[in-house]
Design a protein around this motif. Sequence first.
Motif, PDB file in Angstrom:
ATOM      1  N   LEU A  70      13.004  30.715  11.200  1.00 56.40           N
ATOM      2  CA  LEU A  70      12.101  31.199  10.155  1.00 56.40           C
ATOM      3  C   LEU A  70      12.131  30.291   8.943  1.00 56.40           C
ATOM      4  CD1 LEU A  70      10.201  33.394   9.077  1.00 56.40           C
ATOM      5  CD2 LEU A  70      12.227  34.680   8.332  1.00 56.40           C
ATOM      6  N   ALA A  71      13.305  29.756   8.619  1.00 58.45           N
ATOM      7  CA  ALA A  71      13.429  28.870   7.456  1.00 58.45           C
ATOM      8  C   ALA A  71      12.543  27.648   7.602  1.00 58.45           C
ATOM      9  CB  ALA A  71      14.891  28.462   7.271  1.00 58.45           C
ATOM     10  N   GLN A  72      12.498  27.075   8.787  1.00 59.50           N
ATOM     11  CA  GLN A  72      11.640  25.915   9.004  1.00 59.50           C
ATOM     12  C   GLN A  72      10.178  26.234   8.711  1.00 59.50           C
ATOM     13  OE1 GLN A  72      11.994  24.039  12.787  1.00 59.50           O
ATOM     14  NE2 GLN A  72      14.112  23.426  12.484  1.00 59.50           N
ATOM     15  N   ARG A  73       9.714  27.370   9.142  1.00 59.67           N
ATOM     16  CA  ARG A  73       8.314  27.739   8.955  1.00 59.67           C
ATOM     17  C   ARG A  73       7.997  28.035   7.487  1.00 59.67           C
ATOM     18  NH1 ARG A  73       9.908  27.497  13.550  1.00 59.67           N
ATOM     19  NH2 ARG A  73       8.560  27.325  15.391  1.00 59.67           N
ATOM     20  N   LEU A  74       8.950  28.629   6.789  1.00 60.38           N
ATOM     21  CA  LEU A  74       8.754  28.856   5.350  1.00 60.38           C
ATOM     22  C   LEU A  74       8.652  27.541   4.603  1.00 60.38           C
ATOM     23  CD1 LEU A  74      11.142  31.871   4.595  1.00 60.38           C
ATOM     24  CD2 LEU A  74       8.651  31.853   4.521  1.00 60.38           C
ATOM     25  N   LEU A  75       9.490  26.577   4.980  1.00 59.15           N
ATOM     26  CA  LEU A  75       9.471  25.289   4.296  1.00 59.15           C
ATOM     27  C   LEU A  75       8.166  24.540   4.551  1.00 59.15           C
ATOM     28  CD1 LEU A  75      13.152  24.126   4.853  1.00 59.15           C
ATOM     29  CD2 LEU A  75      12.072  24.712   2.686  1.00 59.15           C
ATOM     30  N   ARG A  76       7.569  24.746   5.710  1.00 63.41           N
ATOM     31  CA  ARG A  76       6.277  24.101   5.982  1.00 63.41           C
ATOM     32  C   ARG A  76       5.151  24.738   5.159  1.00 63.41           C
ATOM     33  NH1 ARG A  76       8.123  24.453  11.604  1.00 63.41           N
ATOM     34  NH2 ARG A  76       8.926  22.414  12.221  1.00 63.41           N
ATOM     35  N   ALA A  77       5.284  26.047   4.897  1.00 67.16           N
ATOM     36  CA  ALA A  77       4.234  26.755   4.145  1.00 67.16           C
ATOM     37  C   ALA A  77       4.397  26.601   2.640  1.00 67.16           C
ATOM     38  CB  ALA A  77       4.231  28.231   4.530  1.00 67.16           C
ATOM     39  N   PHE A  78       5.643  26.524   2.179  1.00 67.16           N
ATOM     40  CA  PHE A  78       5.928  26.428   0.740  1.00 67.16           C
ATOM     41  C   PHE A  78       6.762  25.178   0.523  1.00 67.16           C
ATOM     42  CE2 PHE A  78       5.238  30.817   1.797  1.00 67.16           C
ATOM     43  CZ  PHE A  78       4.439  31.289   0.776  1.00 67.16           C
ATOM     44  N   ARG A  79       6.071  24.054   0.299  1.00 69.60           N
ATOM     45  CA  ARG A  79       6.733  22.755   0.339  1.00 69.60           C
ATOM     46  C   ARG A  79       7.444  22.382  -0.942  1.00 69.60           C
ATOM     47  NH1 ARG A  79       5.561  19.827   4.915  1.00 69.60           N
ATOM     48  NH2 ARG A  79       7.410  18.701   4.214  1.00 69.60           N
ATOM     49  N   THR A  80       7.329  23.168  -2.013  1.00 64.79           N
ATOM     50  CA  THR A  80       8.059  22.853  -3.242  1.00 64.79           C
ATOM     51  C   THR A  80       9.136  23.899  -3.491  1.00 64.79           C
ATOM     52  OG1 THR A  80       6.665  24.115  -4.771  1.00 64.79           O
ATOM     53  CG2 THR A  80       5.935  21.889  -4.204  1.00 64.79           C
ATOM     54  N   GLU A  81      10.181  23.489  -4.172  1.00 61.16           N
ATOM     55  CA  GLU A  81      11.306  24.394  -4.430  1.00 61.16           C
ATOM     56  C   GLU A  81      10.883  25.569  -5.303  1.00 61.16           C
ATOM     57  OE1 GLU A  81      15.994  23.793  -5.490  1.00 61.16           O
ATOM     58  OE2 GLU A  81      14.523  22.974  -6.910  1.00 61.16           O
ATOM     59  N   ARG A  82      10.018  25.319  -6.284  1.00 62.31           N
ATOM     60  CA  ARG A  82       9.586  26.396  -7.183  1.00 62.31           C
ATOM     61  C   ARG A  82       8.820  27.465  -6.416  1.00 62.31           C
ATOM     62  NH1 ARG A  82       6.399  24.034 -11.726  1.00 62.31           N
ATOM     63  NH2 ARG A  82       8.465  23.682 -12.650  1.00 62.31           N
ATOM     64  N   ARG A  83       7.873  27.081  -5.592  1.00 67.80           N
ATOM     65  CA  ARG A  83       7.092  28.047  -4.831  1.00 67.80           C
ATOM     66  C   ARG A  83       7.986  28.849  -3.883  1.00 67.80           C
ATOM     67  NH1 ARG A  83       1.656  24.669  -3.013  1.00 67.80           N
ATOM     68  NH2 ARG A  83       0.790  24.376  -5.117  1.00 67.80           N
ATOM     69  N   LEU A  84       8.906  28.148  -3.260  1.00 65.63           N
ATOM     70  CA  LEU A  84       9.812  28.828  -2.328  1.00 65.63           C
ATOM     71  C   LEU A  84      10.689  29.828  -3.063  1.00 65.63           C
ATOM     72  CD1 LEU A  84      10.670  28.852   0.667  1.00 65.63           C
ATOM     73  CD2 LEU A  84      12.471  27.232   0.045  1.00 65.63           C
ATOM     74  N   LEU A 111      18.876  34.321   4.877  1.00 66.78           N
ATOM     75  CA  LEU A 111      17.682  33.497   5.036  1.00 66.78           C
ATOM     76  C   LEU A 111      17.722  32.318   4.066  1.00 66.78           C
ATOM     77  CD1 LEU A 111      14.917  32.869   6.190  1.00 66.78           C
ATOM     78  CD2 LEU A 111      13.927  34.541   4.602  1.00 66.78           C
ATOM     79  N   ALA A 112      18.115  32.580   2.818  1.00 61.52           N
ATOM     80  CA  ALA A 112      18.229  31.498   1.831  1.00 61.52           C
ATOM     81  C   ALA A 112      19.266  30.471   2.278  1.00 61.52           C
ATOM     82  CB  ALA A 112      18.607  32.084   0.473  1.00 61.52           C
ATOM     83  N   LEU A 115      17.748  28.230   4.794  1.00 65.40           N
ATOM     84  CA  LEU A 115      16.885  27.253   4.143  1.00 65.40           C
ATOM     85  C   LEU A 115      17.694  26.070   3.626  1.00 65.40           C
ATOM     86  CD1 LEU A 115      14.614  29.696   2.108  1.00 65.40           C
ATOM     87  CD2 LEU A 115      13.848  28.228   3.975  1.00 65.40           C
ATOM     88  N   ALA A 116      18.853  26.371   3.038  1.00 61.78           N
ATOM     89  CA  ALA A 116      19.686  25.320   2.458  1.00 61.78           C
ATOM     90  C   ALA A 116      20.292  24.415   3.525  1.00 61.78           C
ATOM     91  CB  ALA A 116      20.794  25.944   1.610  1.00 61.78           C
ATOM     92  N   ARG A 117      20.393  24.900   4.756  1.00 62.13           N
ATOM     93  CA  ARG A 117      20.965  24.078   5.817  1.00 62.13           C
ATOM     94  C   ARG A 117      20.022  22.983   6.286  1.00 62.13           C
ATOM     95  NH1 ARG A 117      23.572  29.047   7.704  1.00 62.13           N
ATOM     96  NH2 ARG A 117      21.808  29.551   9.066  1.00 62.13           N
ATOM     97  N   ILE A 118      18.725  23.160   6.023  1.00 60.66           N
ATOM     98  CA  ILE A 118      17.764  22.177   6.539  1.00 60.66           C
ATOM     99  C   ILE A 118      16.943  21.497   5.447  1.00 60.66           C
ATOM    100  CG2 ILE A 118      17.578  23.277   8.794  1.00 60.66           C
ATOM    101  CD1 ILE A 118      15.019  24.603   7.899  1.00 60.66           C
ATOM    102  N   ALA A 119      17.120  21.891   4.204  1.00 61.29           N
ATOM    103  CA  ALA A 119      16.396  21.258   3.097  1.00 61.29           C
ATOM    104  C   ALA A 119      17.249  21.348   1.834  1.00 61.29           C
ATOM    105  CB  ALA A 119      15.043  21.935   2.878  1.00 61.29           C
ATOM    106  N   PRO A 120      17.036  20.438   0.872  1.00 61.09           N
ATOM    107  CA  PRO A 120      17.875  20.401  -0.336  1.00 61.09           C
ATOM    108  C   PRO A 120      17.528  21.502  -1.341  1.00 61.09           C
ATOM    109  CG  PRO A 120      16.192  18.715  -0.473  1.00 61.09           C
ATOM    110  CD  PRO A 120      16.068  19.316   0.897  1.00 61.09           C
ATOM    111  N   VAL A 121      17.652  22.741  -0.913  1.00 59.50           N
ATOM    112  CA  VAL A 121      17.429  23.882  -1.808  1.00 59.50           C
ATOM    113  C   VAL A 121      18.706  24.126  -2.602  1.00 59.50           C
ATOM    114  CG1 VAL A 121      16.896  26.345  -1.914  1.00 59.50           C
ATOM    115  CG2 VAL A 121      15.820  24.908  -0.169  1.00 59.50           C
ATOM    116  N   ARG A 122      18.566  24.358  -3.901  1.00 59.10           N
ATOM    117  CA  ARG A 122      19.760  24.650  -4.722  1.00 59.10           C
ATOM    118  C   ARG A 122      20.173  26.100  -4.461  1.00 59.10           C
ATOM    119  NH1 ARG A 122      17.480  21.872 -10.190  1.00 59.10           N
ATOM    120  NH2 ARG A 122      15.540  22.562  -9.229  1.00 59.10           N
TER     121      ARG A 122
END
Length: 372
Positions: A70-84, A111-112, A115-122
């Motif tokens: 699910l995290a992968q699909r969220l990152l494709r839909a919301f490509r910026t950290e602020r939107r996510l 879930l958060a 997300l952090a495991r596959i993208a540089p989310v703080r």
Amino acid sequence: MVCALRAIWERVRDDRVLLILLAAFVILQIAKPASVGELFARIDRHTILTLAGLLMLTRAIDQSGFLDWLAQRLLRAFRTERRLALLMVTFAAALSTLLTNDVALFAVVPLAQSLARIAPVRIERLIIFLALAVNAGSSLTPLGNPQNLFLWQHSGMGFGAYVVMMTPVTLALMAMLLVVCAFAFDSRALHFQRQGPRHDVRWPLLWIALALFAVFVTLADHGFAAWAFAGVAVVLLAVRRNAVLGIDWLLLAIFVLMFVVLRGVAGLTEVRAVLGHFDFSNGPMAYGGAAVLSQFISNVPAAILLAEYSQNWPALALGVAVGGFGLAVGSLANLIALRMAKSDRIWWHFHYLSVPFYLVALLVGYVALKWV
């Protein structure tokens, strides 16, 4: 056996919250000894069993691999950290209005972390905002948290009337939180650090966990937490043993000690004597007392204790809603979120944001009190 005990001791020794509670328990027992029966009576077994069941279920869902998917699909839909971040905060707040703040956290924090495991989310910053979001969102309805449910049942209000009463402060708190969140996260694009799992979701485990989750929440909400816990434990021991054996047992120990210590403090004669000097029938006094007392004994015990001195339900409800911010102990949901983060630094970072937010929320709640 010795190695296992040493490992447990090392975990206990490194857990500051647990050590503080253990020290407070010892001091309280010296000052006012309580029997084993009295200590057990202070423990909210419904909450502890519900928490244990949720820990098992969320671990099973995490081990299914679905959250990474699910995290992968969220990152494709919301490509910026602020939107996510804004999406996650809004989702957490909305979920907490119906499923209680702790259940919402068990859904959104894993879930958060995925997300952090596959993208540089703080991730630490995001978890802090998720904790604040469920405190704000859960203030809206009687189902949002235990103190709301308690005050709603004792006030005699209708469900709709309670929601209408809490709508202004909830909207104000959420507006504040979303504005701060927008400034805390920037619009930089998020890029995958690695390709997460695509086809390795353990769907049977996921469907079993989700079905158990639905049944568990229903049974727990109707007062059958013990049966719900037992059913979840038996099924997961059969299909995914580590989902039961590998949960955070120290978190359960912390919650048990929280009930024992905080309810012990709330029941002290000296504490009750001090509270007896205040006129909590007065709206501002009841509001301020609930908001401030929550910072020291958490908002659930504060609501229960002050209900003995005041029947100004709107003021108490607003006070404990605001009291969930500030110090981490103000809300049990804060402790759950910070423990799930598994970071020592997050405790300091949480208070850098939560304490100023609490001070502004105090003013917001006081203004809202004039309208109820």
